[in-house]
Design a protein around this motif. Structure first.
Motif, PDB file in Angstrom:
ATOM      1  N   UNK A  10       0.833  -1.194   0.000  1.00  0.00           N
ATOM      2  CA  UNK A  10       0.000   0.000   0.000  1.00  0.00           C
ATOM      3  C   UNK A  10       0.874   1.253   0.000  1.00  0.00           C
ATOM      4  N   UNK A  11       1.985   1.176   0.751  1.00  0.00           N
ATOM      5  CA  UNK A  11       2.901   2.321   0.800  1.00  0.00           C
ATOM      6  C   UNK A  11       3.476   2.601  -0.584  1.00  0.00           C
ATOM      7  N   UNK A  12       3.931   1.525  -1.264  1.00  0.00           N
ATOM      8  CA  UNK A  12       4.508   1.714  -2.589  1.00  0.00           C
ATOM      9  C   UNK A  12       3.451   2.143  -3.602  1.00  0.00           C
ATOM     10  N   UNK A  13       2.231   1.674  -3.421  1.00  0.00           N
ATOM     11  CA  UNK A  13       1.153   2.110  -4.300  1.00  0.00           C
ATOM     12  C   UNK A  13       0.916   3.604  -4.155  1.00  0.00           C
ATOM     13  N   UNK A  14       0.904   4.071  -2.925  1.00  0.00           N
ATOM     14  CA  UNK A  14       0.695   5.501  -2.683  1.00  0.00           C
ATOM     15  C   UNK A  14       1.849   6.311  -3.268  1.00  0.00           C
ATOM     16  N   UNK A  15       3.093   5.817  -3.060  1.00  0.00           N
ATOM     17  CA  UNK A  15       4.257   6.518  -3.616  1.00  0.00           C
ATOM     18  C   UNK A  15       4.164   6.570  -5.142  1.00  0.00           C
ATOM     19  N   UNK A  16       3.791   5.429  -5.769  1.00  0.00           N
ATOM     20  CA  UNK A  16       3.660   5.381  -7.216  1.00  0.00           C
ATOM     21  C   UNK A  16       2.615   6.358  -7.736  1.00  0.00           C
ATOM     22  N   UNK A  17       1.467   6.411  -7.039  1.00  0.00           N
ATOM     23  CA  UNK A  17       0.405   7.333  -7.447  1.00  0.00           C
ATOM     24  C   UNK A  17       0.855   8.783  -7.317  1.00  0.00           C
ATOM     25  N   UNK A  18       1.606   9.080  -6.239  1.00  0.00           N
ATOM     26  CA  UNK A  18       2.110  10.446  -6.055  1.00  0.00           C
ATOM     27  C   UNK A  18       3.079  10.823  -7.169  1.00  0.00           C
ATOM     28  N   UNK A  54       3.192   9.502 -10.178  1.00  0.00           N
ATOM     29  CA  UNK A  54       2.403   9.656 -11.406  1.00  0.00           C
ATOM     30  C   UNK A  54       1.712  11.012 -11.435  1.00  0.00           C
ATOM     31  N   UNK A  55       1.190  11.421 -10.282  1.00  0.00           N
ATOM     32  CA  UNK A  55       0.531  12.719 -10.198  1.00  0.00           C
ATOM     33  C   UNK A  55       1.513  13.854 -10.481  1.00  0.00           C
ATOM     34  N   UNK A  56       2.733  13.741  -9.958  1.00  0.00           N
ATOM     35  CA  UNK A  56       3.753  14.773 -10.188  1.00  0.00           C
ATOM     36  C   UNK A  56       4.125  14.839 -11.667  1.00  0.00           C
ATOM     37  N   UNK A  57       4.304  13.639 -12.290  1.00  0.00           N
ATOM     38  CA  UNK A  57       4.641  13.603 -13.711  1.00  0.00           C
ATOM     39  C   UNK A  57       3.528  14.210 -14.561  1.00  0.00           C
ATOM     40  N   UNK A  58       2.285  13.887 -14.206  1.00  0.00           N
ATOM     41  CA  UNK A  58       1.162  14.478 -14.933  1.00  0.00           C
ATOM     42  C   UNK A  58       1.123  15.989 -14.779  1.00  0.00           C
ATOM     43  N   UNK A  59       1.448  16.457 -13.576  1.00  0.00           N
ATOM     44  CA  UNK A  59       1.457  17.897 -13.321  1.00  0.00           C
ATOM     45  C   UNK A  59       2.554  18.586 -14.143  1.00  0.00           C
ATOM     46  N   UNK A  60       3.745  17.959 -14.163  1.00  0.00           N
ATOM     47  CA  UNK A  60       4.863  18.526 -14.953  1.00  0.00           C
ATOM     48  C   UNK A  60       4.494  18.543 -16.439  1.00  0.00           C
ATOM     49  N   UNK A  61       3.923  17.423 -16.927  1.00  0.00           N
ATOM     50  CA  UNK A  61       3.519  17.359 -18.332  1.00  0.00           C
ATOM     51  C   UNK A  61       2.499  18.432 -18.660  1.00  0.00           C
TER      52      UNK A  61
END
Length: 344
Positions: A287-295, A297-304
């Motif tokens: 669950x921890x790694x899932x949350x980190x992965x989602x964060x 992904x969210x950062x990459x989407x924001x940068x894009x």
């Protein structure tokens, strides 16, 4: 010496019984005397001493209202004293028994408490004994009864169980009680817990939570069915038989059958599982790694999105600039005079 009183009194009759206390020590002692109606604990054992079990709703007469006794008794060193306990039978006529107990414990002073090596704990050594007290108006036989109340998840000593609340609403003991019970999942029939327990007893007008152990398993949310057969009063001439844990068949006079559906919610399961000392905490690293992965992904989407926005803005600015240049050139051309062509 008697370990109990069994009194037959007329309605409204008063009687005084006596208990002799003896102090063989070299110091003065203060004895606490408690009177309480009997209860039944989770092990199917009758309790005659004070405890935290709430009186059952079927209890018509509480010993607190029927007995007058000293709360504390002082015994000098090497002395004995006879204590009087005044009893009064209720005016209302009834068949059956009133059951309770007299408890005697040494009162411990704060300065006599021995500190323990463990922080926050203290050790006290004191004697205590209980005298059972039974009162009735006649010897008429009262047949026991048994009712099923609630079925719900719970814990015993921080271990998960299914509690089945049973009530004896009659003014008589339920002796040699034998319980054979099973809990099975409705949504998941592979979940099965069972228990076979005998040699229990219920005091008159009491209830208790009979626990069905999960044997260290986690509580799982869902719907369940509890089925239970209870036998009571061993009798060779009885109409019912049950097999105990040793594989022996025993004949009983009484039998009750119960069935109840109940639900364990996700919140209940999480709460009890977290507090069960035999259950290892769930490995939630995924669950921890899932949350980190989602964060991430969210950062990459924001940068894009930021880069896309900037690029789009630049393209729009360049397009606007070109359109402005074209418009200016067109205007310039329109303002210029066309050259005249000479005639031949």
């Amino acid at each position: 010496r008697h370990s109990f009183f069994d009194l037959i009194l007329e309605p409204g009759e008063k009687q005084t019984v006596t208990v002799t206390l003896k102090n063989d020590t070299n110091r003065e002692m203060t004895i606490e005397q408690d009177v309480t109606s009997a209860t039944t604990n989770i092990n199917g054992v009758v309790e005659y001493s004070p405890n935290d079990i709430e009186p059952d709703e079927s209890l018509r007469f509480n010993y607190d209202d029927l007995i007058n006794a000293e709360r504390e008794i002082t015994l000098p060193a090497h002395s004995e004293k006879t204590v009087n306990i005044e009893l009064e039978m209720p005016n209302e006529k009834f068949d059956g028994q009133l059951v309770g107990g007299l408890t005697y414990r040494e009162k411990i002073k704060e300065e006599e408490v021995v500190p323990s090596d463990q922080e926050g704990l203290a050790v006290t050594n004191r004697f205590a004994f209980v005298i059972a007290l039974l009162m009735r108006q006649n010897k008429n036989t009262v047949e026991p009864d048994l009712k099923l109340h609630n079925v719900a998840p719970g814990q015993v000593n921080y271990r998960n169980v299914i509690n089945v609340n049973l009530q004896n609403p009659k003014m008589t003991f339920l002796n040699r009680m034998h319980v054979n019970a099973k809990v099975q999942g409705i949504d998941n029939p592979d979940i099965v817990y069972s228990v076979n327990q005998d040699r229990m007893q219920m005091a008159p007008n009491t209830n208790f939570d009979f626990p069905i152990s999960l044997e260290g398993d986690r509580l799982r949310p869902g719907r369940y069915l509890m089925t239970m057969t209870v036998n009571g009063t061993k009798d060779d001439q009885g109409d019912y038989t049950a097999t105990n844990r040793e594989g022996e068949e025993v004949t009983y006079r009484h039998e009750w059958r119960f069935e109840r559906e109940f639900t364990i919610t996700g919140a209940q399961a999480d709460d009890f599982n977290e507090r069960d000392v035999t259950i290892e905490p769930e490995n939630r690293s995924w669950l921890k790694w899932l949350i980190i992965g989602l964060l991430l992904l969210l950062i990459l989407l924001l940068i894009w999105f930021i880069l896309w926005k900037r690029r789009k803005k630049k393209e729009e600015e360049e397009k606007a600039k070109k359109e402005a240049e074209i418009a200016a050139l067109r205007a310039q051309l329109e303002n210029q005079e066309l050259p005249k062509i000479p005639k031949e």
